[in-house]
Design a protein around this motif. Sequence first.
Motif, PDB file in Angstrom:
ATOM      1  N   VAL A  33       4.660  -1.833  12.350  1.00 48.86           N
ATOM      2  CA  VAL A  33       4.480  -0.995  11.163  1.00 48.86           C
ATOM      3  C   VAL A  33       5.690  -1.106  10.234  1.00 48.86           C
ATOM      4  CG1 VAL A  33       4.306   1.389  10.348  1.00 48.86           C
ATOM      5  CG2 VAL A  33       2.915   0.628  12.272  1.00 48.86           C
ATOM      6  N   ILE A  34       6.895  -1.035  10.818  1.00 49.72           N
ATOM      7  CA  ILE A  34       8.119  -1.095  10.009  1.00 49.72           C
ATOM      8  C   ILE A  34       8.245  -2.443   9.306  1.00 49.72           C
ATOM      9  CG2 ILE A  34      10.637  -1.113  10.130  1.00 49.72           C
ATOM     10  CD1 ILE A  34      10.402   0.938  12.412  1.00 49.72           C
ATOM     11  N   VAL A  35       8.022  -3.524  10.065  1.00 51.01           N
ATOM     12  CA  VAL A  35       8.144  -4.866   9.493  1.00 51.01           C
ATOM     13  C   VAL A  35       7.087  -5.097   8.411  1.00 51.01           C
ATOM     14  CG1 VAL A  35       7.923  -7.324   9.990  1.00 51.01           C
ATOM     15  CG2 VAL A  35       9.225  -5.869  11.535  1.00 51.01           C
ATOM     16  N   THR A  36       5.847  -4.681   8.694  1.00 46.67           N
ATOM     17  CA  THR A  36       4.741  -4.939   7.769  1.00 46.67           C
ATOM     18  C   THR A  36       4.850  -4.136   6.483  1.00 46.67           C
ATOM     19  OG1 THR A  36       3.256  -5.452   9.617  1.00 46.67           O
ATOM     20  CG2 THR A  36       2.237  -4.880   7.506  1.00 46.67           C
ATOM     21  N   PHE A  37       5.195  -2.844   6.595  1.00 49.23           N
ATOM     22  CA  PHE A  37       5.160  -1.959   5.432  1.00 49.23           C
ATOM     23  C   PHE A  37       6.487  -1.878   4.685  1.00 49.23           C
ATOM     24  CE2 PHE A  37       1.475  -0.599   7.817  1.00 49.23           C
ATOM     25  CZ  PHE A  37       0.563  -0.231   6.842  1.00 49.23           C
ATOM     26  N   PHE A  38       7.594  -2.228   5.344  1.00 50.96           N
ATOM     27  CA  PHE A  38       8.891  -2.013   4.707  1.00 50.96           C
ATOM     28  C   PHE A  38       9.750  -3.272   4.572  1.00 50.96           C
ATOM     29  CE2 PHE A  38       7.700   1.995   6.808  1.00 50.96           C
ATOM     30  CZ  PHE A  38       7.701   2.851   5.712  1.00 50.96           C
ATOM     31  N   LEU A  39       9.520  -4.290   5.373  1.00 50.85           N
ATOM     32  CA  LEU A  39      10.391  -5.460   5.355  1.00 50.85           C
ATOM     33  C   LEU A  39       9.751  -6.695   4.718  1.00 50.85           C
ATOM     34  CD1 LEU A  39      12.122  -5.191   8.861  1.00 50.85           C
ATOM     35  CD2 LEU A  39      12.920  -4.349   6.639  1.00 50.85           C
ATOM     36  N   ILE A  40       8.446  -6.884   4.913  1.00 48.80           N
ATOM     37  CA  ILE A  40       7.768  -8.055   4.356  1.00 48.80           C
ATOM     38  C   ILE A  40       7.383  -7.794   2.901  1.00 48.80           C
ATOM     39  CG2 ILE A  40       5.757  -9.562   4.528  1.00 48.80           C
ATOM     40  CD1 ILE A  40       5.694  -9.116   7.487  1.00 48.80           C
ATOM     41  N   THR A  41       7.757  -8.719   2.033  1.00 45.99           N
ATOM     42  CA  THR A  41       7.413  -8.598   0.612  1.00 45.99           C
ATOM     43  C   THR A  41       5.949  -8.978   0.407  1.00 45.99           C
ATOM     44  OG1 THR A  41       9.676  -9.191  -0.017  1.00 45.99           O
ATOM     45  CG2 THR A  41       7.964  -9.355  -1.715  1.00 45.99           C
ATOM     46  N   PRO A  42       5.162  -8.122  -0.213  1.00 46.98           N
ATOM     47  CA  PRO A  42       3.744  -8.452  -0.454  1.00 46.98           C
ATOM     48  C   PRO A  42       3.607  -9.685  -1.344  1.00 46.98           C
ATOM     49  CG  PRO A  42       4.146  -6.109  -0.771  1.00 46.98           C
ATOM     50  CD  PRO A  42       5.492  -6.753  -0.651  1.00 46.98           C
ATOM     51  N   GLN A  43       2.602 -10.489  -1.058  1.00 48.43           N
ATOM     52  CA  GLN A  43       2.321 -11.684  -1.833  1.00 48.43           C
ATOM     53  C   GLN A  43       0.960 -11.535  -2.527  1.00 48.43           C
ATOM     54  OE1 GLN A  43       4.410 -14.623  -2.108  1.00 48.43           O
ATOM     55  NE2 GLN A  43       5.842 -13.077  -1.342  1.00 48.43           N
ATOM     56  N   TYR A  44       0.924 -11.966  -3.786  1.00 50.21           N
ATOM     57  CA  TYR A  44      -0.298 -11.866  -4.589  1.00 50.21           C
ATOM     58  C   TYR A  44      -0.778 -13.274  -4.937  1.00 50.21           C
ATOM     59  CZ  TYR A  44       1.295  -7.057  -5.067  1.00 50.21           C
ATOM     60  OH  TYR A  44       1.720  -5.789  -4.798  1.00 50.21           O
ATOM     61  N   SER A  45      -2.079 -13.421  -5.064  1.00 54.72           N
ATOM     62  CA  SER A  45      -2.667 -14.736  -5.312  1.00 54.72           C
ATOM     63  C   SER A  45      -3.510 -14.718  -6.577  1.00 54.72           C
ATOM     64  CB  SER A  45      -3.531 -15.154  -4.110  1.00 54.72           C
ATOM     65  OG  SER A  45      -4.165 -16.383  -4.341  1.00 54.72           O
ATOM     66  N   ALA A  46      -3.484 -15.846  -7.284  1.00 57.48           N
ATOM     67  CA  ALA A  46      -4.317 -16.019  -8.476  1.00 57.48           C
ATOM     68  C   ALA A  46      -4.789 -17.463  -8.527  1.00 57.48           C
ATOM     69  CB  ALA A  46      -3.536 -15.663  -9.741  1.00 57.48           C
TER      70      ALA A  46
END
Length: 248
Positions: A33-46
């Motif tokens: 939970v900590i790594v997924t929600f607070f450490l990993i930067t979200p990536q967006y696709s187009a």
Amino acid sequence: MEQTINIEQIFGILRKYRRLILSSTIVCTLLAVIVTFFLITPQYSASAELLVNRKQSNDANAQWNQVQTDVQMINTYKDLITKPVIMSSVVKKINKGNNQKLDEATISDMLSVSNNQNSQVFSITAKADNAYTAADIVNTTAQTFQKKAPKIMSGTDNVSIISEAKPNLKPVSPKKQLNVLLGFVIGIVFGVGIAFLRELTDKTVKEESFLTDELGLTSLGIVNNIAEKDLIKKAIMSVSASRLSRRG
């Protein structure tokens, strides 16, 4: 001597180490939970879609040959799009008026080009930490390629943009639910693994039957484990009884 474990023993081990397994599951799930929600930067696709299709001839055989040629050219286009001849212009347009300066290698790594087999349509996709940046990179790349392709390919003007990229505000990664589920499963597996490892490496004798049945020894009796405080208490009582008997 080979050691075997039956189903009853397996459940016994799981019950014995249930706190260890529960703790491992909670810790691994919380880490996920900590790594997924607070450490990993979200990536967006187009993504943008381009069509490779030159002006068709009236002859049916010629039309079929032109289509096959266009399909085969897509492989060349896929390699060409991320090359410096295209990326150099894309970088200049993207960095113009932008505080965050991106180089050719960074933008090239963000891009991917794909197409379905025997299709004249191919897609340019970009992944970035900002949805608008991803869309801007894709559209700039598609427009630059459409403009430069005829010059690079000796006048072959057969590329059209049929669908421009739009910002998608829903991140494509990380997969939050999947990551948390993986953390939960890993926690259980890790806890169970440690439990069985501790049990199998524990060489202490736990049952009298092991000595008689497995080792073939004769049982002469059982010496119970007595706590130290009980020994002290019995010693005091023994001394007191001895003094009383002397007085008597």
